[in-house]
Design a protein around this motif. Sequence first.
Motif, PDB file in Angstrom:
ATOM      1  N   LEU A 122       0.762  -0.902   0.087  1.00 59.02           N
ATOM      2  CA  LEU A 122      -0.195   0.012   0.378  1.00 59.02           C
ATOM      3  C   LEU A 122       1.176   1.187   0.107  1.00 59.02           C
ATOM      4  CD1 LEU A 122      -3.298  -0.193   2.259  1.00 59.02           C
ATOM      5  CD2 LEU A 122      -3.276   0.272  -0.394  1.00 59.02           C
ATOM      6  N   ALA A 123       1.656   1.232   0.727  1.00 55.85           N
ATOM      7  CA  ALA A 123       3.359   2.508   0.994  1.00 55.85           C
ATOM      8  C   ALA A 123       3.400   2.966  -0.717  1.00 55.85           C
ATOM      9  CB  ALA A 123       4.017   2.299   1.604  1.00 55.85           C
ATOM     10  N   ALA A 124       3.976   1.611  -1.264  1.00 50.80           N
ATOM     11  CA  ALA A 124       3.971   1.704  -2.987  1.00 50.80           C
ATOM     12  C   ALA A 124       3.644   2.041  -3.362  1.00 50.80           C
ATOM     13  CB  ALA A 124       5.068   0.306  -2.860  1.00 50.80           C
ATOM     14  N   LEU A 125       2.834   1.407  -3.771  1.00 54.30           N
ATOM     15  CA  LEU A 125       1.683   2.359  -4.070  1.00 54.30           C
ATOM     16  C   LEU A 125       0.611   3.525  -4.019  1.00 54.30           C
ATOM     17  CD1 LEU A 125      -1.321  -0.813  -4.293  1.00 54.30           C
ATOM     18  CD2 LEU A 125       0.362  -0.350  -6.288  1.00 54.30           C
ATOM     19  N   SER A 126       0.980   3.688  -3.280  1.00 59.41           N
ATOM     20  CA  SER A 126       0.062   4.778  -2.782  1.00 59.41           C
ATOM     21  C   SER A 126       1.260   5.573  -3.379  1.00 59.41           C
ATOM     22  CB  SER A 126      -0.336   5.475  -1.069  1.00 59.41           C
ATOM     23  OG  SER A 126      -1.442   4.389  -1.338  1.00 59.41           O
ATOM     24  N   ALA A 127       2.049   6.334  -3.167  1.00 57.47           N
ATOM     25  CA  ALA A 127       3.458   6.509  -4.311  1.00 57.47           C
ATOM     26  C   ALA A 127       3.855   7.151  -5.008  1.00 57.47           C
ATOM     27  CB  ALA A 127       4.717   6.141  -3.119  1.00 57.47           C
ATOM     28  N   ALA A 128       2.619   6.495  -5.720  1.00 56.12           N
ATOM     29  CA  ALA A 128       2.966   6.324  -7.439  1.00 56.12           C
ATOM     30  C   ALA A 128       1.618   6.725  -8.059  1.00 56.12           C
ATOM     31  CB  ALA A 128       3.529   5.336  -7.797  1.00 56.12           C
ATOM     32  N   HIS A 129       0.546   6.162  -6.600  1.00 54.38           N
ATOM     33  CA  HIS A 129      -0.709   6.341  -7.828  1.00 54.38           C
ATOM     34  C   HIS A 129      -1.920   6.879  -6.588  1.00 54.38           C
ATOM     35  CE1 HIS A 129       1.031   4.245 -11.396  1.00 54.38           C
ATOM     36  NE2 HIS A 129       1.935   2.995 -10.451  1.00 54.38           N
ATOM     37  N   ASP A 130      -2.722   6.719  -7.241  1.00 53.63           N
ATOM     38  CA  ASP A 130      -4.097   6.918  -6.419  1.00 53.63           C
ATOM     39  C   ASP A 130      -4.423   6.089  -6.130  1.00 53.63           C
ATOM     40  OD1 ASP A 130      -3.698  10.295  -6.484  1.00 53.63           O
ATOM     41  OD2 ASP A 130      -4.834  10.535  -8.465  1.00 53.63           O
ATOM     42  N   VAL A 131      -4.697   6.042  -5.041  1.00 56.30           N
ATOM     43  CA  VAL A 131      -5.352   4.538  -4.586  1.00 56.30           C
ATOM     44  C   VAL A 131      -6.534   4.461  -3.395  1.00 56.30           C
ATOM     45  CG1 VAL A 131      -4.764   2.368  -3.116  1.00 56.30           C
ATOM     46  CG2 VAL A 131      -3.037   3.373  -4.200  1.00 56.30           C
ATOM     47  N   THR A 132      -7.388   4.224  -4.354  1.00 54.41           N
ATOM     48  CA  THR A 132      -8.866   3.887  -3.084  1.00 54.41           C
ATOM     49  C   THR A 132      -9.008   2.455  -2.669  1.00 54.41           C
ATOM     50  OG1 THR A 132     -10.420   5.393  -4.566  1.00 54.41           O
ATOM     51  CG2 THR A 132     -11.108   3.777  -3.126  1.00 54.41           C
ATOM     52  N   VAL A 133      -8.323   2.600  -1.319  1.00 55.42           N
ATOM     53  CA  VAL A 133      -8.696   1.010  -0.468  1.00 55.42           C
ATOM     54  C   VAL A 133      -9.801   1.090   0.367  1.00 55.42           C
ATOM     55  CG1 VAL A 133      -7.873   0.315   1.622  1.00 55.42           C
ATOM     56  CG2 VAL A 133      -6.310   1.985   1.257  1.00 55.42           C
ATOM     57  N   LEU A 134     -10.458  -0.380  -0.195  1.00 59.19           N
ATOM     58  CA  LEU A 134     -12.050  -1.165   0.119  1.00 59.19           C
ATOM     59  C   LEU A 134     -11.761  -2.251   1.402  1.00 59.19           C
ATOM     60  CD1 LEU A 134     -12.766  -1.796  -3.895  1.00 59.19           C
ATOM     61  CD2 LEU A 134     -13.195   0.885  -2.177  1.00 59.19           C
ATOM     62  N   THR A 135     -10.640  -2.421   1.627  1.00 54.60           N
ATOM     63  CA  THR A 135     -11.382  -3.606   2.286  1.00 54.60           C
ATOM     64  C   THR A 135     -11.424  -2.782   4.022  1.00 54.60           C
ATOM     65  OG1 THR A 135      -8.721  -4.210   1.673  1.00 54.60           O
ATOM     66  CG2 THR A 135      -9.099  -4.212   3.866  1.00 54.60           C
ATOM     67  N   PRO A 136     -12.490  -3.208   4.388  1.00 50.28           N
ATOM     68  CA  PRO A 136     -13.024  -3.416   5.338  1.00 50.28           C
ATOM     69  C   PRO A 136     -12.056  -3.539   6.510  1.00 50.28           C
ATOM     70  CG  PRO A 136     -14.413  -5.019   3.917  1.00 50.28           C
ATOM     71  CD  PRO A 136     -13.419  -4.637   3.839  1.00 50.28           C
ATOM     72  N   SER A 137     -12.613  -2.597   7.998  1.00 48.03           N
ATOM     73  CA  SER A 137     -11.920  -3.221   9.068  1.00 48.03           C
ATOM     74  C   SER A 137     -12.654  -3.349  10.277  1.00 48.03           C
ATOM     75  CB  SER A 137     -12.512  -1.189  10.220  1.00 48.03           C
ATOM     76  OG  SER A 137     -13.392  -1.458  10.097  1.00 48.03           O
ATOM     77  N   ALA A 138     -12.917  -4.695   9.443  1.00 48.98           N
ATOM     78  CA  ALA A 138     -14.016  -6.317   9.926  1.00 48.98           C
ATOM     79  C   ALA A 138     -12.647  -6.673  11.077  1.00 48.98           C
ATOM     80  CB  ALA A 138     -14.100  -6.580   9.362  1.00 48.98           C
ATOM     81  N   ARG A 139     -13.155  -7.406  11.959  1.00 45.98           N
ATOM     82  CA  ARG A 139     -11.891  -7.776  12.899  1.00 45.98           C
ATOM     83  C   ARG A 139     -11.358  -9.441  12.173  1.00 45.98           C
ATOM     84  NH1 ARG A 139     -13.685  -8.031  19.084  1.00 45.98           N
ATOM     85  NH2 ARG A 139     -11.322  -8.552  18.959  1.00 45.98           N
ATOM     86  N   SER A 140     -12.219 -10.346  11.222  1.00 47.96           N
ATOM     87  CA  SER A 140     -11.768 -11.257  10.991  1.00 47.96           C
ATOM     88  C   SER A 140     -11.782 -11.875   9.129  1.00 47.96           C
ATOM     89  CB  SER A 140     -12.999 -12.699  10.879  1.00 47.96           C
ATOM     90  OG  SER A 140     -14.128 -12.726  10.493  1.00 47.96           O
ATOM     91  N   THR A 141     -10.708 -12.450   9.004  1.00 49.08           N
ATOM     92  CA  THR A 141     -10.289 -12.421   7.447  1.00 49.08           C
ATOM     93  C   THR A 141     -11.494 -12.839   6.791  1.00 49.08           C
ATOM     94  OG1 THR A 141      -8.759 -13.484   8.015  1.00 49.08           O
ATOM     95  CG2 THR A 141      -8.965 -13.709   5.470  1.00 49.08           C
ATOM     96  N   PRO A 142     -12.757 -13.573   7.091  1.00 49.02           N
ATOM     97  CA  PRO A 142     -14.047 -13.989   5.873  1.00 49.02           C
ATOM     98  C   PRO A 142     -14.351 -12.758   6.060  1.00 49.02           C
ATOM     99  CG  PRO A 142     -13.714 -16.053   7.433  1.00 49.02           C
ATOM    100  CD  PRO A 142     -12.851 -14.379   7.807  1.00 49.02           C
ATOM    101  N   ALA A 143     -15.131 -12.068   7.268  1.00 54.72           N
ATOM    102  CA  ALA A 143     -15.979 -10.942   7.216  1.00 54.72           C
ATOM    103  C   ALA A 143     -15.688  -9.121   6.123  1.00 54.72           C
ATOM    104  CB  ALA A 143     -15.500 -10.241   8.838  1.00 54.72           C
ATOM    105  N   ARG A 144     -13.754  -9.559   6.676  1.00 58.51           N
ATOM    106  CA  ARG A 144     -13.061  -8.929   5.792  1.00 58.51           C
ATOM    107  C   ARG A 144     -13.319  -8.839   3.818  1.00 58.51           C
ATOM    108  NH1 ARG A 144      -9.415  -8.616   9.901  1.00 58.51           N
ATOM    109  NH2 ARG A 144      -8.374  -9.853   8.829  1.00 58.51           N
ATOM    110  N   LEU A 145     -13.281 -10.162   3.191  1.00 53.00           N
ATOM    111  CA  LEU A 145     -13.555 -11.048   2.029  1.00 53.00           C
ATOM    112  C   LEU A 145     -15.212 -10.813   1.879  1.00 53.00           C
ATOM    113  CD1 LEU A 145     -11.505 -14.622   2.446  1.00 53.00           C
ATOM    114  CD2 LEU A 145     -10.452 -11.978   1.245  1.00 53.00           C
ATOM    115  N   LEU A 146     -15.891 -11.305   2.637  1.00 53.71           N
ATOM    116  CA  LEU A 146     -17.413 -10.029   1.854  1.00 53.71           C
ATOM    117  C   LEU A 146     -17.880  -9.107   2.348  1.00 53.71           C
ATOM    118  CD1 LEU A 146     -19.171 -13.372   4.477  1.00 53.71           C
ATOM    119  CD2 LEU A 146     -19.271 -13.199   1.970  1.00 53.71           C
ATOM    120  N   GLY A 147     -16.627  -8.254   2.812  1.00 55.91           N
ATOM    121  CA  GLY A 147     -17.002  -6.824   2.473  1.00 55.91           C
ATOM    122  C   GLY A 147     -16.482  -6.371   1.548  1.00 55.91           C
ATOM    123  N   GLY A 148     -15.427  -6.436   1.371  1.00 58.80           N
ATOM    124  CA  GLY A 148     -14.738  -6.717   0.444  1.00 58.80           C
ATOM    125  C   GLY A 148     -14.784  -6.544  -1.177  1.00 58.80           C
TER     126      GLY A 148
END
Length: 499
Positions: free
Chosen positions: A22-48
């Motif tokens: 993310l740091a490398a991408l943000s340094a060169a491009h305009d990045v929109t982060v869609l990763t949810p702040s959920a506590r578990s990986t399955p929840a982040r996958l569904l939310g993403g």
Amino acid sequence: MKAQVLFVSGRETSYIRNRVILAALSAAHDVTVLTPSARSTPARLLGGAARLLTCRAPHELCFAGFYGQPLALAASITRRAPVILDAFVSTYDTLCEDRRIFSPRSPAGRLAFWLDEAGCRRAACVLTDTEVSAEYLASTFNVPRDKLAALPVGCDEAVFFPRPTGRPASQFEVFHYGAFLGLHGTDVIVRAAALLRDCRGIHFTLGGDGPLRHDTVALVEELGLDNVSLPGWIPFERLPDYIAGADLCLGGHFSTIPKAQRVVATKTYQFIAMARPTIVGDNAASREAFVPGEHVLAVTMGDPEALARAIAALWDDAAMRGHLAGAGYALFQERYSSAAIGRRLTRIVDEVLAEHRGQPWSLHLRSPVGALGAPPTTGRQRARDGVVARTRDPVAGVRRLSGGGARLSPARRHGGVWGLPGWGWGATRSATKTSSGRSPAIRNVTIIRGPVPDTLPRVTAERVCYLSLDMSSAAAEVAALGFFWDRLVPGADRAPGRL
């Protein structure tokens, strides 16, 4: 020129791999982060996946960070932009070969295999951490090798940088931390510590927590070791203090699990970024990343005696420790710093975008019916053979490609003859990505990748009976039409509405 990028991941964005990318991408491009702040990986996958479906932010590229195989599939379905997948960890390898939670032939094992295979297939580019891991994906999941790119893990130099130890020199401190997985080989470290119990100046600190920590504690007690401490989980912000306080760090991995042969542990990059002398397992991945004896010391994996000998040698040789620390740190700055990784990632992103911006274009020739004497096939045969574009006058052994989502299917050879007048030639991005390394039966089709008109001189076909131009670029289409006009045979078929 900055590109607009959507970033989504199954693991949290603070996870070190995602954090560095993310740091490398943000340094060169305009990045929109869609990763949810959920506590578990399955929840982040569904939310993403849900956010990918509903996101309206402008973008030219989707980046599925770690863990991203299901999200790469979702992005390829819901978005028209190309997808880069960070296959930092294989689902199948982790669940079936490393931790052996499922049998490879079980439904869960087959699902894990499919997630890896399908995610890699739908991505325009697949990232791994080492070239050895890339070879694993290529051989296991039939991923075209030219679709794979190695991007080292690195670390965050804002957190991990050289600093004074602030510790008395009366004790020689050996430090290792991890999640106590079989992959890490923590038992090998404990047994090496047992061999060094009479070296009263050497002390081991093994930080972290995980599935095998209880077994490790039991082994320490069984061996009666008083030179090993197990402080438990170490908060991320305190890791630099432990590393700085160590005279020697153990990067691993030290187990003999096959996966350990293909990776460089994240902690190894953190250790050398802080200029600490480091011992790693001797494998193809570590030799790819370092020169053993110059940047790190490498020992035989699964061998406590070899590890004990290396630790004792560095305990007794301050000059060698200093050399490894300095050379390792210099290598980190050159190849594994955020800036270095950012430059490499920028090149990868630029190549994917350049290839995508050249799309959609498709130039495809087919052999004249008279020359091959081939009977037309039925619609059912075309479906069975994998023809993906409908045509009113199909020819056996010929595939007509149109549209950005075309798949190039195996074409029949007539009489085993290759290169009859009017032999097939195609240049499509999607066809190239599908067929490269995946369809060895394609022998009467030549695919030429690159921009038009630059690649036109590479076409050797002298007679053309079918020409389709679909590049959304007037200049490129005019140039291609001028190149092929005199090669069109009488009665040549041309794509309706295009020419």
